[in-house]
Design an enzyme around this catalytic site. Structure first.
Site, PDB file in Angstrom:
ATOM      1  N   ASP A 237     -28.343   1.465  18.396  1.00  0.00           N
ATOM      2  CA  ASP A 237     -29.658   1.734  16.986  1.00  0.00           C
ATOM      3  C   ASP A 237     -29.886   0.116  16.869  1.00  0.00           C
ATOM      4  O   ASP A 237     -30.854   0.436  15.422  1.00  0.00           O
ATOM      5  CB  ASP A 237     -30.148   2.391  16.265  1.00  0.00           C
ATOM      6  CG  ASP A 237     -29.271   4.326  16.119  1.00  0.00           C
ATOM      7  OD1 ASP A 237     -29.334   5.252  17.193  1.00  0.00           O
ATOM      8  OD2 ASP A 237     -28.920   5.107  14.855  1.00  0.00           O
ATOM      9  N   GLU A 238     -29.703  -0.779  17.825  1.00  0.00           N
ATOM     10  CA  GLU A 238     -29.848  -2.163  17.174  1.00  0.00           C
ATOM     11  C   GLU A 238     -30.567  -2.712  18.041  1.00  0.00           C
ATOM     12  O   GLU A 238     -30.635  -4.187  17.884  1.00  0.00           O
ATOM     13  CB  GLU A 238     -28.545  -3.104  17.489  1.00  0.00           C
ATOM     14  CG  GLU A 238     -27.146  -2.028  16.515  1.00  0.00           C
ATOM     15  CD  GLU A 238     -27.782  -2.555  14.925  1.00  0.00           C
ATOM     16  OE1 GLU A 238     -28.498  -3.741  14.793  1.00  0.00           O
ATOM     17  OE2 GLU A 238     -27.353  -2.060  13.781  1.00  0.00           O
TER      18      GLU A 238
END
Lengths: 292, 292, 292, 292
Positions: A237-238
């Site tokens: 999710d980065e």
């Protein structure tokens, strides 16, 4: 399936993507080379992160009569010019659609939306396969004439599944799209697959990282929910964000309602991101993106 | 300044806010009591968090000829009825504007927006004072005929400043609005001030909690930035959210641009939240809100 | 296909819709009757167009144990109470899904979106047939297990086609949805069909009434394009609006691009309107609507 | 007031705007000339209405050390190059702010927003005067240190007022902004004033052309209201659109509420348009605009 299009307007159209450390004269060098070949520039977008020694990003869309005949000469000449400036670059013929593998699990909204848009001719991609850890969506996918590969991912045996994935993908695709694929990819897979991976996350990142974002959103009492399409990196999710959108919600919606309404945002954001990527409009700048 | 309005339509209008544990018959009891007094209901909003024993929330806007003459009788009667159901409730005459203290620091966008809206008759509030830890905005505020209290907050002497704040506020205001007030309030102050406090946070909470959200947003490469108005609780940036909004941004915007463009969202979200609160349309449900 | 749902939560849920000339005591009468039957109100929305003798609109969602057993008694009692107040009203059991006929031509985006949403359980409707003046979409529709009736509309023989439509629809549907159906309905058909008709218009009405809205939008140089879902009346594009939405566009989009991007707004707006109608949240007020 | 800025970053920055009939080689010619002078291109936007013989539009933002010293030479050289291609063009130094006259009547929201943004340094303009047909807003304006000219427009004596306007404006301004100025300008005035005029219309054009758009919107029952900023031409409300936006509304809002809520959209849209124009990002293409 032939991954090219017959549209005569596309036939002679190409995109030149250039990025590197900014320096004076680079735009002239590029546009000069294109002009020497008789190219007509249809649109040109350029961005510099800082006018003084920042990063330079450019996307040029141009048409050139008889493109196929001269494209290799043009490539050679651009290489001479751009390598001198130390630039990374890519020349892409518009008629060569990117070959895409879509990964899904049980949710069909993002997957069906991509298949349907491709069929309508809205999405300049060639979806060559769908891969899933569940058999549920096979009939829907095959109705579009697209192969469906069911690769179960058993607990503790992720490596086996990923080995099968790599066999299917290697040399066959230019992009992997995770259309609500509910498995985490290993860093090893990400490194070895060799093509970009786009994921749709069901929240407005960086809010509600991780699992269960709609439940968390309900608990936090937010008044907007959203979705984020991003490139997958080893950090969950980065990765670099390509597209995001939100919709308003109220106290009336339950967590289930949020999930249902959020699905609309997810499919919209994902198809926007895939379209932008496949038109070579997304350039990475560290952990951010330039979207022309 | 008289904190009432002469609008004849408002003169006989009141709002009844009721909340508690849901139980059958409560709506009949409320509407029956209002009907007994000859009230005409203009709008009624009701929400139940769960039809089976959830929390009950209701806001009723009604008019009643000669309201002032009978309001105390009505209040007594409602007390008898609603206390039996174990409900919390409030009866508010529309003509009694909430008295508001606005806290600001050096940024003027949220503060001026509230003052303009009040002057234009758009915001049903009576801003009775502005409090600031800087003298910068005094001229602007006093041009509106509103007192400006400069209360510096020196390092390590926060308690002295807060004691001065409490003197100014006690019994004088119904609401405190932090319009980009750049000081953290102590838990002690929050407990003692005795009225709700609304803050505007310059991000789409829960993303980018804490200081410097626009810089963080730039670094994370988000494609939307936002603002959040929430009630202040002892947990910084964690209180119940009243209103949120976002705008699209691109790679072109610098962190400074984001701050400038975000300021537009901040003032819009803050005035929306203040208006909703002052019309008694916001009911708290744990750490979330019902906004009718 | 059984047009009811087995969801136990829906089993005992009903909606009461009331409208008429406002008068004091009406809310008490309604909620009193419901309370007499032991109903528990889950939500109640009420609107009055003018507190002094305006029009009254109310939607009450309630649950009642053993609803089926008592619903006829409740109906009788509500009739006695509400007819006295001269109100129009409807009592609808949530488990009875509205039966819907979707009319389409060659464009599939609105039609498929409705079919997908129904299959996913997102849309509380029972789509019982699709009617089209073209055969193109029959395979897609029948893959959902839904009958497809091809009724060509030949020039100058509209009446014949509409006669066939009426045969298909009479007593079989509660709603007709025009999902980009490219034929104008006659006033006679509208009168005789006896159920509401919802249309999706591909512009932000009242802008760009009539044919070719995207081309007109391009010519006018607008920066937003939109879609409008409305009830069909004898006056083309003039019926009561249920839902509208827009998206931003720029000089880059051709008229074809606008049409493609507009299709996304159309399907979103249409499904929003159909959902609201089928949950009995849309009440007509002259040529406008109340959407609770 | 000095209409230049001291910002060192602006000091050496200029914008080159070019438009005309597209032809191969034009981009090379422009970027080559800039490179010859040692300019560093910060951003370049180019659009062609049709790759085959369409209209060409380009905006280039560049910095050049010691700009003032060489700007006249650059201008001469660009003239030689661009006139050969038959292009219209403009070279604008970023430090030369456009001088703006704002026209207003009694509503203050658009006017105050522009004045306040200028004061904050958000809007790259120099507002040199405010002209009004009412005296009401003079104090507010003069508090910003800006001259206020009260020019009443008496019935049947419009020409006298416009003559006075021309005296005030001639050679003094580069742009006229109508910030809810409630008088129609004559075609003669538009021709003679010699600078662009931007108007804010309080509807989503082309919906609700003419007077009373919020009342009309209420009657038509729309679910969105909007505002449009456009260049003024002799055809009322028909000029090229620069910016538009909308907000959602419901049945709850009265026509007065729509007007109040619409005011927020108006000021946002107007300042967006003025900013874009004053940064030379708006190019006219017939009756449409390119906004880079």
């Amino acid at each position: 399936m032939d991954s090219t299009v017959a549209d005569p307007q596309q036939e002679n159209t190409a995109r030149l993507i250039v990025q590197g450390t900014d320096c004076p004269g680079i735009v002239r060098a590029i546009t000069g080379t294109l002009a020497d070949f008789g190219a007509n520039i249809a649109s040109l977008d350029q961005h510099t992160s800082d006018p003084e020694g920042g990063r330079f990003f450019q996307r040029t869309l141009f048409s050139l009569p008889n493109l196929s005949a001269v494209v290799e000469d043009l490539r050679t000449r651009l290489g001479e010019v751009l390598n001198e400036f130390g630039m990374e670059w890519q020349l892409v013929e518009a008629k060569r659609l990117k070959r895409v593998a879509v990964f899904a699990s049980k949710s069909d909204h993002c997957l069906l939306d991509l298949l349907w848009r491709q069929r309508r001719g809205e999405l300049p991609v060639s979806i060559t396969m769908v891969v899933s850890n569940h058999p549920d969506l096979s009939d829907d996918v095959r109705a579009f004439g697209i192969p469906y590969f069911y690769v179960p991912v058993e607990k503790g045996r992720r490596e086996e599944a990923e080995a099968r994935h790599l066999e299917l993908l290697q040399d066959n695709v230019d992009l992997v799209v995770l259309a609500r694929y509910m498995q985490v990819l290993t860093e090893d897979f990400i490194n070895r697959v060799g093509v970009p991976i786009i994921n749709i996350h069901h929240s407005f990142l960086p809010a509600f990282i991780g699992a269960g974002p709609y439940r968390k959103a309900k608990e936090r009492g937010v008044k907007l929910i959203g979705a984020t399409a991003h490139y997958v990196t080893k950090d969950l999710d980065e990765g670099p964000i390509i597209a995001q959108d939100v919709i308003s919600v109220t106290h009336r919606e339950t967590a289930d309602d949020l999930q249902r309404r959020g699905a609309d945002v997810e499919r919209r954001v994902l198809s926007t991101a895939v379209e932008a990527h496949c038109e070579d409009r997304v350039l990475r700048d560290g952990n951010a993106t330039i979207v022309f």
